[in-house]
Design an enzyme around this catalytic site. Sequence first.
Site, short mmCIF file in Angstrom:
data_model
loop_
_atom_site.label_atom_id
_atom_site.label_comp_id
_atom_site.label_asym_id
_atom_site.label_seq_id
_atom_site.Cartn_x
_atom_site.Cartn_y
_atom_site.Cartn_z
N ASN A 161 38.63 38.80 40.66
CA ASN A 161 39.84 38.50 41.77
C ASN A 161 39.48 38.81 42.91
O ASN A 161 39.19 40.03 43.63
CB ASN A 161 41.16 39.26 41.45
CG ASN A 161 42.29 39.02 41.99
OD1 ASN A 161 42.26 38.32 43.23
ND2 ASN A 161 43.39 39.21 41.66
N HIS B 192 44.48 30.65 41.92
CA HIS B 192 44.04 31.57 42.38
C HIS B 192 43.27 32.29 40.98
O HIS B 192 44.07 32.40 40.12
CB HIS B 192 45.20 32.36 42.81
CG HIS B 192 44.80 34.17 42.91
ND1 HIS B 192 43.36 34.38 43.50
CD2 HIS B 192 45.62 35.21 42.81
CE1 HIS B 192 43.63 35.68 43.54
NE2 HIS B 192 44.48 36.07 43.05
N CYS C 216 46.95 37.56 48.18
CA CYS C 216 45.96 36.29 47.63
C CYS C 216 46.29 35.10 48.13
O CYS C 216 45.50 34.11 48.32
CB CYS C 216 46.32 36.46 46.08
SG CYS C 216 45.81 38.23 45.30
N1 ACO Z 1 39.84 48.89 29.92
C1 ACO Z 1 40.54 49.57 28.72
N2 ACO Z 1 41.75 49.73 28.46
C2 ACO Z 1 42.75 49.62 29.68
C3 ACO Z 1 41.97 49.18 31.12
C4 ACO Z 1 40.54 48.78 31.02
N3 ACO Z 1 40.11 48.60 32.13
N4 ACO Z 1 42.99 49.19 31.91
C5 ACO Z 1 43.85 49.19 31.17
N5 ACO Z 1 44.05 49.61 29.58
C6 ACO Z 1 44.65 49.93 29.02
C7 ACO Z 1 46.03 50.67 29.52
O1 ACO Z 1 46.02 52.06 29.68
C8 ACO Z 1 47.13 50.47 28.27
O2 ACO Z 1 46.84 51.63 27.53
P1 ACO Z 1 48.07 52.12 26.44
O3 ACO Z 1 48.66 50.99 25.83
O4 ACO Z 1 47.50 53.07 25.75
O5 ACO Z 1 49.03 52.39 27.58
C9 ACO Z 1 46.61 49.03 27.69
O6 ACO Z 1 45.21 49.00 28.11
C10 ACO Z 1 47.33 47.88 28.03
O7 ACO Z 1 47.50 47.86 29.61
P2 ACO Z 1 48.39 46.69 30.05
O8 ACO Z 1 48.24 46.87 31.72
O9 ACO Z 1 49.72 46.63 29.85
O10 ACO Z 1 47.44 45.28 29.82
P3 ACO Z 1 47.68 43.87 30.33
O11 ACO Z 1 47.54 43.28 29.03
O12 ACO Z 1 48.94 43.77 30.97
O13 ACO Z 1 46.39 43.56 31.06
C11 ACO Z 1 46.02 43.05 33.39
C12 ACO Z 1 46.35 44.23 32.18
C13 ACO Z 1 44.79 42.47 33.02
C14 ACO Z 1 46.08 44.08 34.76
C15 ACO Z 1 47.17 42.25 33.40
O14 ACO Z 1 48.16 42.82 33.60
C16 ACO Z 1 47.04 41.31 34.64
O15 ACO Z 1 46.33 40.58 34.92
N6 ACO Z 1 48.31 41.38 35.54
C17 ACO Z 1 48.28 40.61 36.75
C18 ACO Z 1 47.42 40.95 37.56
C19 ACO Z 1 47.45 39.65 38.73
O16 ACO Z 1 47.76 38.49 38.46
N7 ACO Z 1 47.04 39.98 39.84
C20 ACO Z 1 47.28 38.59 40.82
C21 ACO Z 1 48.03 38.80 41.80
S1 ACO Z 1 47.85 40.10 42.79
C22 ACO Z 1 46.33 39.98 43.43
O17 ACO Z 1 45.71 39.23 43.12
C23 ACO Z 1 46.10 40.84 44.66
#
Ligand code: ACO
Length: 317
Positions: A273, A243, A111
């Site tokens: 993203n 970003h 990124c």
């Molecule tokens: N729809 C519905 N439920 C979902 C989905 C979806 N699309 N995706 C995951 N879930 C569920 C999971 O299975 C999990 O269920 P469980 O509790 O029954 O196991 C629950 O939602 C929580 O999942 P988490 O991954 O813990 O959710 P979180 O609140 O962390 O949000 C997210 C996920 C949005 C991916 C977040 O962690 C995030 O943004 N992380 C950073 C990503 C990032 O910044 N990347 C940037 C740098 S890298 C780059 O850009 C290439």
Amino acid sequence: MVRIVGLGAYAPPDRLSNRDFERFMDTNDEWIRSRSGIRYRHISPPEVLTSDLATEAASKALMRAGLSPKDVDMVIVATSSPDTLTPSTACVTAAKLGIGKVPCFDISAACPGFLYGLEIGSGLLRTGNYRYVLVIGVEAGTKFIDWSDRGTAVLFGDGAGAAILTEDDSGYGILSTYLQGDGRLGELLKIEVGTAYPPGSWGVRMRGREVFRNAVVQMGDAAITALRRAGMEPEELDWLVPHQANLRIIEATRERLGLPPEKVYVNIQEYGNTSAASIPLAMDEMIERGLLKEGHNVLAVSFGAGFTWASALIRWG
Ligand code: ACO
């Protein structure tokens, strides 16, 4: 000082809404919006390659700079989704633009790749060997998505952004940059394509929560370091261009700097993203909307796979 004399961006017109995902995946609009801030993401069709997106963005940057492809002395492409491993997407893009014989290479810094490109391009300009360097951040990352993984499929979109750099004494340009990385955390976010993976097992793999925690800390640190290197306080900023990976990460970075929401540019709702394209895509929109003004202090900051993180403080003009 090294200055951006032209900036342009492009996103393919087709887009997928959160509701579109509901039709083929166990997910919903409310979950995606509340966890990430994303509503739409633009998707390139199979016949449109990363280099095609890069070419569109670069053409717009050249037009804004009032330059022709023959003026470009070097092409640097930051991407994690190249057309091919070799030739580089920079070489392919240069050929598509009709640039002719110039040095071309890709950088793989996820990124923050566009910000890595700004520092690398600036350094190379200072050799005195080049007048105009084209830096492109581009992704057609949706081509590598595992559409059965709801934890990553909903997050990414395609796009491109390009900047033409030159060195002059206008007083405008890149005031400071900061690049950082930590390969020990690479396992937490990967595009699994390469010699480590058998053909056919492609996919983006992410441990979202751990990535989130690291991103919040490092985006803030990167922002503060670029400001310190330029001797500037957060209050002197006109814009923070973060970003666009997750609205909650953007919010945390804004709070760390003590900035009001109206100084932070956000377009994650439209593009998701777009990795290396995200910052120039945002800046292009700001130009289109008349938000970026001569003399504005603009701080761009990013975090991504590697892990890598970076920032650039720019006096726009
Ligand atoms: N729809 C519905 N439920 C979902 C989905 C979806 N699309 N995706 C995951 N879930 C569920 C999971 O299975 C999990 O269920 P469980 O509790 O029954 O196991 C629950 O939602 C929580 O999942 P988490 O991954 O813990 O959710 P979180 O609140 O962390 O949000 C997210 C996920 C949005 C991916 C977040 O962690 C995030 O943004 N992380 C950073 C990503 C990032 O910044 N990347 C940037 C740098 S890298 C780059 O850009 C290439």
